[in-house]
Design an enzyme around this catalytic site. Structure first.
Site, PDB file in Angstrom:
ATOM      1  CD  GLU A  65      -2.957  -1.104   2.314  1.00 48.12           C
ATOM      2  OE1 GLU A  65      -4.119  -1.443   2.063  1.00 48.12           O
ATOM      3  OE2 GLU A  65      -2.579  -0.713   3.431  1.00 48.12           O
ATOM      4  CD  GLU A 117      -4.604  -5.708   2.818  1.00 46.30           C
ATOM      5  OE1 GLU A 117      -5.345  -4.864   3.372  1.00 46.30           O
ATOM      6  OE2 GLU A 117      -3.381  -5.805   3.036  1.00 46.30           O
TER       7      GLU A 117
END
Length: 609
Positions: A182, A257
């Site tokens: 991320e 995710e």
């Protein structure tokens, strides 16, 4: 549409059969719209399990549950501060044996998506970074700063020694490996990302690499040439549009995710989301042929002192609780929930004709520990080691200590009252005057000062500071030192000449013959005792009548408790109990007079006080 349906049906058929055929080397590649395992379409139906959050003895059982729900892949982070707790000292043993975790998955017919990053976030202490990085002057994490890159390179090389041979192209079951984590939510330096890729390749990761980012950050976080996976999006059309935009108009499509609920932090309610809100989304994602990783399939427990914390300019410091139940399909103890059963039903509808899921394993026995009375109580002042002396307070990092507590002591002239101010206490400080508790300072509440009255004569001032977890997400990763991080003032005059007593509690002090002593000063205590079991089983300790502290069973640090909630119980895995005599220890900070610890047969994660 008919042709697309045939491809998806073929892909689902292969994703079921291939999971049980993992011997020998394989190829795993990117097709224009699907992953290709040995040249055939493959859809990952994955769930995240973190090996440090699950006792090693339970890894296989959790994986069997994953298979029973319909998963064919396990996702896991790799945690730098677990494997290199001190600079140059590596640990891949016991519960940290990530290679054994991956091989166990292969034995159970499961593929693995590996996420070494090295930054993991994950509600984990310092986002996975080891504390000692902060002692390298000038080092800047997630940057091209040379010291950081060298430490990062050294670590990934060690990870590569353990795991590169287990990649699918070498006969293992690791399908692909994630670079960074991320990163687009943090910065946008493509040169830094390219260096990441090179570091991984030099460490032997010569298979498929990818990045992952939430939708708003994918522009910043993707690296041209690598597959950009997406986090937190489950609309099939949006997933495909986002990935195509940043991947030359092509797939395949992977949700790295997908969140079936959320994590908890101290002082806020337990997060739950009804399964009904997810069933249609899961069904549509699978029907569209998109690969998916559930974060979390099974959260487990963040034991020891390894929880992280959130902090930004708009929210207070928020340390996470020890339970990482996450309202996941498999609960903290590894038992299937109603969410598990409903997800299983959705996945089973996408199986090809003639295929079926294995039966769901029966949960293990649950017991209730009889009430425990402690045989020894010692206050924290009886446990102090030799001090470190310095004119000004030293941080945990200065002292070479990662976790636990540090007791700071100085002597001041008494006979006065005034404002005691600590800059900055990180994170939870108990203040004592001549051995009696005078107050508590809680970083969550932005507390750093209290009014004190000092008796006449020389006065001993003690400040016991607890590290409640380094920040794991956001812009303040670089500001993560613990203890008294600046100075202490009394009526605006700096207090000097400090002693620092290191109390990491990485191991328990040996029991002694010292008798139980009264504690008029509300000083923290270490209580130790035993209990006897005829048959071990999963169980819980009821901490709702206690104040704040940590529990050990048979030497295993089970994590923190805190009366403010929402977590009111501590999970005790059956595998860490034994027939006969078991040892228990509790470090209690606020209620030293508690004498009895009781058992309970279920988790309580939703009570605030």
């Amino acid at each position: 549409m008919k042709r697309i349906s045939i491809v998806i049906i073929t892909m689902m058929a292969f994703c079921i059969t291939a999971a049980g055929q993992q011997t020998g080397a394989h190829t795993f590649a990117l097709g224009d719209s699907v992953f290709l395992l040995d040249g055939r379409p493959f859809q990952m139906i994955s769930g995240e399990i973190h090996y440090p959050r699950v006792p090693r003895e339970c890894w296989r059982a959790r994986m069997k549950m994953a298979k029973a729900m319909g998963l064919n892949t396990i996702g896991t982070y790799v945690f730098w501060n677990v494997h290199e707790p001190e600079k140059g000292h590596y640990d891949f043993s016991g519960n940290n044996d990530i290679a054994a975790f991956v091989r166990t998955a292969q034995e159970e017919g499961l593929w693995v998506v590996l996420r070494p990053s090295p930054y993991v976030c994950a509600e984990w202490e310092f986002g996975g970074y080891p504390y000692w990085l902060q002692n390298e002057k000038g080092l800047v994490v997630r940057s091209k700063e040379p010291q950081y890159l060298q430490a990062y390179r050294n670590y990934i090389k060690e990870v590569g020694k353990q795991l590169a041979p287990l990649q699918v192209n070498h006969g293992g079951n690791i399908l692909m490996v994630q670079v960074e984590n991320e990163y687009g939510s943090y910065s946008n330096d493509k040169e830094y990302l390219a260096i990441n890729r090179k570091i991984f390749e030099e460490a032997g990761f010569d298979g498929l690499l990818f990045t992952c980012d939430p939708a708003p950050a994918i522009k910043n976080g993707h690296l041209p040439g690598l597959l950009p996976a997406i986090n937190g999006v489950d609309d099939p059309a949006m997933v495909k549009q986002l990935i195509r935009t940043w991947h030359n108009g092509k797939g395949p499509f992977y949700i790295a995710e997908w969140y079936p609920a959320w994590f908890d932090w101290w002082g806020t309610k337990h997060h739950t989301v009804p399964y009904a809100q997810y069933l249609g989304k899961l069904d549509s994602v699978l029907a569209a042929g998109i690969s998916i990783n559930m974060y979390m399939f099974h959260g487990g427990t963040t034991r020891g002192f390894m929880n992280g914390a959130n902090y930004n300019d708009h929210s207070p410091y928020e340390p996470q609780i020890s339970s990482y139940d996450y309202d996941a399909p498999l609960d903290e103890a590894g038992n299937p929930t109603e969410k598990f059963m409903k997800f299983r039903e959705v996945i089973s509808r996408h199986l090809p004709a003639g295929q079926s899921l294995p039966p769901v394993p029966a949960p293990g026995p649950v017991i209730k520990i009889p009430a425990i009375r402690f045989t020894q109580t010692r206050n924290i002042f009886d446990l102090l080691p030799s001090p470190v002396n310095n004119k000004t307070p030293l941080t945990f990092e200065d002292l070479g200590q990662a976790y636990g507590w540090v007791l700071y002591r100085t002597t001041v002239n008494g006979g006065k009252a005034g404002l005691l101010k600590i800059r900055e206490p990180r994170d939870y400080a108990l203040v004592f005057i001549n051995g009696k508790r005078a107050g508590v300072l809680d970083r969550r509440l932005n507390q750093d000062s209290l009014q004190v009255r000092l008796p006449a004569g020389k006065v001993t001032l003690d400040v016991l500071v607890e590290n409640l977890g380094r920040i794991n997400f956001g812009p303040y990763l670089l500001h993560n030192k613990k203890g008294i991080t600046e100075k202490v003032l009394l009526n605006n005059k700096e207090l000097l000449n400090w002693q620092m007593f290191r109390l990491p509690f990485d191991t328990l002090p040996a029991q002694t013959a010292k008798s139980h002593a009264p504690n008029p000063g509300n000083v923290p205590v270490l209580k130790q005792g035993t209990f006897v079991l005829s048959t071990p089983g999963d169980t819980y300790l009821d901490m709702s009548a206690w104040g704040k502290g940590v529990v050990w069973i048979n030497g295993h640090n089970l994590g923190r408790y805190w009366e403010i909630g929402p977590q009111q119980t501590i999970y005790v895995p059956a595998e860490w109990l034994k027939q006969g005599v078991n040892q228990v220890a509790v470090l209690e900070l606020l209620k030293p007079g508690r004498e009895v610890l009781t058992g309970i047969d279920h988790a309580v994660l939703d009570v605030l006080k």
